[in-house]
Design a protein around this motif. Structure first.
Motif, PDB file in Angstrom:
ATOM      1  N   LYS A 107      30.325  32.765  31.059  1.00  0.00           N
ATOM      2  CA  LYS A 107      30.383  32.798  32.519  1.00  0.00           C
ATOM      3  C   LYS A 107      31.477  31.874  33.041  1.00  0.00           C
ATOM      4  CE  LYS A 107      25.505  33.932  33.291  1.00  0.00           C
ATOM      5  NZ  LYS A 107      24.221  33.481  33.898  1.00  0.00           N
ATOM      6  N   ILE A 108      31.582  30.694  32.425  1.00  0.00           N
ATOM      7  CA  ILE A 108      32.621  29.746  32.836  1.00  0.00           C
ATOM      8  C   ILE A 108      34.004  30.332  32.580  1.00  0.00           C
ATOM      9  CG2 ILE A 108      33.644  27.496  32.313  1.00  0.00           C
ATOM     10  CD1 ILE A 108      30.838  26.454  31.809  1.00  0.00           C
ATOM     11  N   PHE A 109      34.167  31.001  31.434  1.00  0.00           N
ATOM     12  CA  PHE A 109      35.453  31.598  31.094  1.00  0.00           C
ATOM     13  C   PHE A 109      35.833  32.685  32.113  1.00  0.00           C
ATOM     14  CE2 PHE A 109      38.022  34.696  28.675  1.00  0.00           C
ATOM     15  CZ  PHE A 109      39.079  33.866  28.345  1.00  0.00           C
ATOM     16  N   LYS A 110      34.872  33.531  32.480  1.00  0.00           N
ATOM     17  CA  LYS A 110      35.134  34.580  33.468  1.00  0.00           C
ATOM     18  C   LYS A 110      35.444  33.967  34.838  1.00  0.00           C
ATOM     19  CE  LYS A 110      32.223  38.051  31.226  1.00  0.00           C
ATOM     20  NZ  LYS A 110      31.005  38.897  31.345  1.00  0.00           N
ATOM     21  N   LYS A 111      34.713  32.911  35.178  1.00  0.00           N
ATOM     22  CA  LYS A 111      34.971  32.227  36.452  1.00  0.00           C
ATOM     23  C   LYS A 111      36.364  31.621  36.474  1.00  0.00           C
ATOM     24  CE  LYS A 111      33.481  28.235  39.156  1.00  0.00           C
ATOM     25  NZ  LYS A 111      32.557  27.068  39.198  1.00  0.00           N
ATOM     26  N   ALA A 112      36.785  31.049  35.340  1.00  0.00           N
ATOM     27  CA  ALA A 112      38.119  30.447  35.259  1.00  0.00           C
ATOM     28  C   ALA A 112      39.207  31.498  35.443  1.00  0.00           C
ATOM     29  CB  ALA A 112      38.287  29.733  33.922  1.00  0.00           C
ATOM     30  N   ILE A 113      39.000  32.683  34.887  1.00  0.00           N
ATOM     31  CA  ILE A 113      39.972  33.767  35.072  1.00  0.00           C
ATOM     32  C   ILE A 113      40.088  34.131  36.546  1.00  0.00           C
ATOM     33  CG2 ILE A 113      40.457  36.190  34.576  1.00  0.00           C
ATOM     34  CD1 ILE A 113      39.223  35.791  31.835  1.00  0.00           C
ATOM     35  N   GLY A 114      38.941  34.266  37.216  1.00  0.00           N
ATOM     36  CA  GLY A 114      38.965  34.588  38.640  1.00  0.00           C
ATOM     37  C   GLY A 114      39.644  33.512  39.470  1.00  0.00           C
ATOM     38  N   LEU A 115      39.341  32.237  39.177  1.00  0.00           N
ATOM     39  CA  LEU A 115      39.978  31.144  39.912  1.00  0.00           C
ATOM     40  C   LEU A 115      41.484  31.112  39.668  1.00  0.00           C
ATOM     41  CD1 LEU A 115      37.405  28.251  39.343  1.00  0.00           C
ATOM     42  CD2 LEU A 115      37.833  29.498  41.455  1.00  0.00           C
ATOM     43  N   GLY A 116      41.885  31.376  38.419  1.00  0.00           N
ATOM     44  CA  GLY A 116      43.307  31.409  38.107  1.00  0.00           C
ATOM     45  C   GLY A 116      44.031  32.508  38.868  1.00  0.00           C
ATOM     46  N   VAL A 117      43.403  33.685  38.960  1.00  0.00           N
ATOM     47  CA  VAL A 117      44.005  34.801  39.692  1.00  0.00           C
ATOM     48  C   VAL A 117      44.120  34.473  41.180  1.00  0.00           C
ATOM     49  CG1 VAL A 117      43.678  37.203  40.399  1.00  0.00           C
ATOM     50  CG2 VAL A 117      43.265  36.540  38.025  1.00  0.00           C
ATOM     51  N   TYR A 118      43.037  33.939  41.761  1.00  0.00           N
ATOM     52  CA  TYR A 118      43.063  33.587  43.181  1.00  0.00           C
ATOM     53  C   TYR A 118      44.122  32.531  43.471  1.00  0.00           C
ATOM     54  CZ  TYR A 118      38.651  36.094  43.671  1.00  0.00           C
ATOM     55  OH  TYR A 118      37.678  37.057  43.682  1.00  0.00           O
ATOM     56  N   PHE A 119      44.205  31.520  42.607  1.00  0.00           N
ATOM     57  CA  PHE A 119      45.181  30.452  42.812  1.00  0.00           C
ATOM     58  C   PHE A 119      46.605  30.984  42.681  1.00  0.00           C
ATOM     59  CE2 PHE A 119      47.730  26.814  41.398  1.00  0.00           C
ATOM     60  CZ  PHE A 119      47.394  25.882  42.363  1.00  0.00           C
ATOM     61  N   ALA A 120      46.835  31.857  41.694  1.00  0.00           N
ATOM     62  CA  ALA A 120      48.172  32.424  41.507  1.00  0.00           C
ATOM     63  C   ALA A 120      48.588  33.257  42.716  1.00  0.00           C
ATOM     64  CB  ALA A 120      48.210  33.264  40.236  1.00  0.00           C
ATOM     65  N   VAL A 121      47.679  34.092  43.215  1.00  0.00           N
ATOM     66  CA  VAL A 121      47.992  34.927  44.384  1.00  0.00           C
ATOM     67  C   VAL A 121      48.241  34.051  45.611  1.00  0.00           C
ATOM     68  CG1 VAL A 121      47.091  36.676  45.951  1.00  0.00           C
ATOM     69  CG2 VAL A 121      46.744  36.920  43.487  1.00  0.00           C
ATOM     70  N   GLY A 122      47.398  33.020  45.787  1.00  0.00           N
ATOM     71  CA  GLY A 122      47.564  32.135  46.935  1.00  0.00           C
ATOM     72  C   GLY A 122      48.885  31.390  46.910  1.00  0.00           C
ATOM     73  N   MET A 123      49.253  30.849  45.741  1.00  0.00           N
ATOM     74  CA  MET A 123      50.515  30.131  45.637  1.00  0.00           C
ATOM     75  C   MET A 123      51.706  31.076  45.780  1.00  0.00           C
ATOM     76  SD  MET A 123      49.654  27.036  45.442  1.00  0.00           S
ATOM     77  CE  MET A 123      51.297  26.386  45.155  1.00  0.00           C
ATOM     78  N   TYR A 124      51.574  32.292  45.280  1.00  0.00           N
ATOM     79  CA  TYR A 124      52.642  33.293  45.417  1.00  0.00           C
ATOM     80  C   TYR A 124      52.892  33.618  46.891  1.00  0.00           C
ATOM     81  CZ  TYR A 124      54.894  37.877  45.113  1.00  0.00           C
ATOM     82  OH  TYR A 124      55.740  38.951  45.267  1.00  0.00           O
TER      83      TYR A 124
END
Length: 210
Positions: A107-124
């Motif tokens: 669950k933590i691994f899946k959550k980390a993927i989602g957070l990484g995607v959100y952060f990447a899109v936000g910074m982009y």
């Protein structure tokens, strides 16, 4: 008892899993009160300093830079303070059974993927917006610039990985009760996750070079 929206937001903000017991609630209230008092004093002092700068220099752009820079610095400091308090008082620590270790880490691994995607899109989006606002020309070249996409992906990978390591650190388990098969499965997943991250980063650097 069903949790309210406010309780869920508090648990999400402080990274708390499990029930929000009296000890954690009291500590969170103490941390929040300290931050609120500090911010009140800081805002009064910042408003006074900004007024002095405007009266002395009549330079509104410089004053805005001072205000924004000070606020960002304080936000970063508050974030460090929250992390210290959570770690010091073990507010985010999770006690789980050995059989649930692998499931929890998935669950933590899946959550980390989602957070990484959100952060990447936000910074982009933020990077494009900050470059587009001064001139307000065509935004299409900014959207299709390869370096921006690569930079956002790398930042997302690092952010997601950091959040995953922090969550892993909060897991508390009894080593004597860990199932050997569960531990072996997790070690394989961890190994493949590291390999995937390395391959992604290597591919992005290769794209930058060629």
């Amino acid at each position: 008892m069903r949790e309210t929206v406010g309780t869920k937001v508090i648990k999400w903000f402080y990274g708390i899993r499990g029930p929000l017991d009296e000890y954690r609630r009291n500590e969170i209230n103490r941390i929040g009160n300290n931050i609120a008092i500090f911010l009140l004093m800081f805002n009064l002092l910042l408003a006074f300093i900004a007024s002095l700068i405007i009266l002395a220099t009549d330079n509104y752009e410089f004053t805005l830079s001072v205000v924004v820079g000070s606020m960002l610095f304080v936000v970063f400091g508050i974030y460090i303070y929250i992390i210290y308090e959570i770690e010091h008082h073990r507010l985010a620590q999770v006690d789980i059974d050995a059989k649930q270790v692998v499931k929890t880490k998935k669950k933590i691994f899946k959550k980390a993927i989602g957070l990484g995607v959100y952060f990447a899109v936000g910074m982009y989006c933020l990077n494009i917006l900050t470059d587009w606002l001064p001139d307000r020309g065509s935004i299409v070249p900014l959207l299709t610039e390869r370096s921006r996409v690569i930079e956002a992906i790398i930042m997302g990978i690092y952010f997601g990985s950091a959040m995953m390591l922090v969550d892993f650190h909060h897991i508390k388990k009894n080593p004597e009760r860990i199932d050997g098969r569960a531990s072996s499965i997790w070690q394989q997943q961890k190994r493949w996750s590291i390999i995937c991250i390395i391959l992604i980063v290597a591919a992005l650097f290769a794209i930058c070079l060629f």
